[in-house]
Scaffold this motif. Structure first.
Motif, PDB file in Angstrom:
ATOM      1  N   ILE A   1     -17.002  50.550  66.822  1.00 33.83           N
ATOM      2  CA  ILE A   1     -17.340  51.924  66.471  1.00 33.83           C
ATOM      3  C   ILE A   1     -18.284  52.468  67.533  1.00 33.83           C
ATOM      4  O   ILE A   1     -19.067  51.732  68.123  1.00 33.83           O
ATOM      5  CB  ILE A   1     -17.937  52.056  65.055  1.00 33.83           C
ATOM      6  CG1 ILE A   1     -19.267  51.354  64.940  1.00 33.83           C
ATOM      7  CG2 ILE A   1     -16.965  51.543  64.014  1.00 33.83           C
ATOM      8  CD1 ILE A   1     -20.000  51.663  63.665  1.00 33.83           C
TER       9      ILE A   1
ATOM     10  N   TRP B   1     -22.537  48.647  58.721  1.00 33.34           N
ATOM     11  CA  TRP B   1     -23.634  49.560  59.055  1.00 33.34           C
ATOM     12  C   TRP B   1     -24.086  50.322  57.821  1.00 33.34           C
ATOM     13  O   TRP B   1     -25.289  50.547  57.623  1.00 33.34           O
ATOM     14  CB  TRP B   1     -23.223  50.509  60.182  1.00 33.34           C
ATOM     15  CG  TRP B   1     -23.222  49.822  61.504  1.00 33.34           C
ATOM     16  CD1 TRP B   1     -22.133  49.475  62.250  1.00 33.34           C
ATOM     17  CD2 TRP B   1     -24.360  49.347  62.223  1.00 33.34           C
ATOM     18  NE1 TRP B   1     -22.544  48.818  63.380  1.00 33.34           N
ATOM     19  CE2 TRP B   1     -23.896  48.734  63.398  1.00 33.34           C
ATOM     20  CE3 TRP B   1     -25.731  49.396  61.991  1.00 33.34           C
ATOM     21  CZ2 TRP B   1     -24.758  48.160  64.339  1.00 33.34           C
ATOM     22  CZ3 TRP B   1     -26.587  48.831  62.920  1.00 33.34           C
ATOM     23  CH2 TRP B   1     -26.103  48.229  64.077  1.00 33.34           C
TER      24      TRP B   1
ATOM     25  N   VAL C   1     -17.951  57.221  60.494  1.00 29.16           N
ATOM     26  CA  VAL C   1     -18.147  56.839  61.893  1.00 29.16           C
ATOM     27  C   VAL C   1     -16.938  57.274  62.716  1.00 29.16           C
ATOM     28  O   VAL C   1     -15.871  57.561  62.157  1.00 29.16           O
ATOM     29  CB  VAL C   1     -18.369  55.316  62.061  1.00 29.16           C
ATOM     30  CG1 VAL C   1     -19.498  54.820  61.183  1.00 29.16           C
ATOM     31  CG2 VAL C   1     -17.105  54.545  61.796  1.00 29.16           C
TER      32      VAL C   1
ATOM     33  N   ILE D   1     -22.211  56.892  64.600  1.00 26.21           N
ATOM     34  CA  ILE D   1     -22.299  57.247  63.190  1.00 26.21           C
ATOM     35  C   ILE D   1     -22.367  58.762  63.109  1.00 26.21           C
ATOM     36  O   ILE D   1     -23.230  59.384  63.729  1.00 26.21           O
ATOM     37  CB  ILE D   1     -23.529  56.598  62.540  1.00 26.21           C
ATOM     38  CG1 ILE D   1     -23.353  55.071  62.534  1.00 26.21           C
ATOM     39  CG2 ILE D   1     -23.738  57.126  61.123  1.00 26.21           C
ATOM     40  CD1 ILE D   1     -24.574  54.300  62.076  1.00 26.21           C
TER      41      ILE D   1
ATOM     42  N   GLU E   1     -14.262  56.171  57.136  1.00 23.07           N
ATOM     43  CA  GLU E   1     -15.161  56.476  56.023  1.00 23.07           C
ATOM     44  C   GLU E   1     -15.260  55.220  55.167  1.00 23.07           C
ATOM     45  O   GLU E   1     -14.261  54.551  54.934  1.00 23.07           O
ATOM     46  CB  GLU E   1     -14.599  57.601  55.165  1.00 23.07           C
ATOM     47  CG  GLU E   1     -14.273  58.863  55.924  1.00 23.07           C
ATOM     48  CD  GLU E   1     -13.381  59.805  55.118  1.00 23.07           C
ATOM     49  OE1 GLU E   1     -13.107  59.550  53.928  1.00 23.07           O
ATOM     50  OE2 GLU E   1     -12.946  60.798  55.709  1.00 23.07           O
TER      51      GLU E   1
ATOM     52  N   SER F   1     -17.919  49.371  60.116  1.00 23.44           N
ATOM     53  CA  SER F   1     -18.417  50.620  59.523  1.00 23.44           C
ATOM     54  C   SER F   1     -19.111  50.328  58.200  1.00 23.44           C
ATOM     55  O   SER F   1     -20.216  50.811  57.934  1.00 23.44           O
ATOM     56  CB  SER F   1     -17.263  51.599  59.310  1.00 23.44           C
ATOM     57  OG  SER F   1     -16.619  51.875  60.528  1.00 23.44           O
TER      58      SER F   1
END
Length: 157
Positions: free
Chosen positions: A9, A60, A24, A12, A95, A57
């Protein structure tokens, strides 16, 4: 995306701890050796890497929810679905939402889209553990800054 370092990724876009959600973005590289074999003449992002991008994602998001006090590690991937192709040069938006957190585990649901088109989804379970050592935490702080993690969410009320 930096495939060589398994950083899938780039940034954000939104982290909402109240709703326990994250958005992200990941810019799929135009050229990379992975596309030479997957597939010659029809390059597409491997499903396993899309799954990893959803897991990163979600990870995080969980770091934010946990205020970096524990580290999530991938434990189970369920209901992973590849719904369409992701090609070199496309912008992948992921998402994720926390469905459950407690008892040493967390469960998220994640979706990847190109524009409005759903390309992948999965339910992902993580184990939660203390950071293995302070040096690793320092590395994670540096990565958080690089991808635009809003560090102000770590402040306690």
């Amino acid at each position: 995306m930096n495939l060589d370092y398994f950083q899938l990724i780039d940034r954000i876009v939104d982290l909402n701890l109240g709703e326990r959600t994250i958005v992200v973005e990941a810019q799929v590289p135009e050229k990379h050796t992975i596309f030479e074999g997957h597939f010659p003449g029809f390059p597409i992002m491997p499903g396993v890497l899309l799954t990893e991008a959803m897991a990163q994602s979600s990870g995080w998001l969980l770091l934010g929810v946990l205020k970096f006090e524990r580290m999530p590690f991938l434990a189970i991937v369920k209901e992973a679905k590849m719904r369409g192709f992701v090609s070199p040069g496309q912008l992948l938006t992921i998402e994720a939402k926390v469905e459950h957190e407690g008892s040493g585990f967390a469960v998220t649901k994640a979706k990847g889209r190109i524009g409005k088109d759903l390309k992948c989804s999965a339910e992902i379970t993580f184990g939660l553990t203390p950071f293995p050592d302070p040096a690793f935490r320092v590395h994670m702080d540096a990565m958080a800054e690089k991808i635009g993690f809003p560090m102000q969410v770590l402040k306690h009320d």
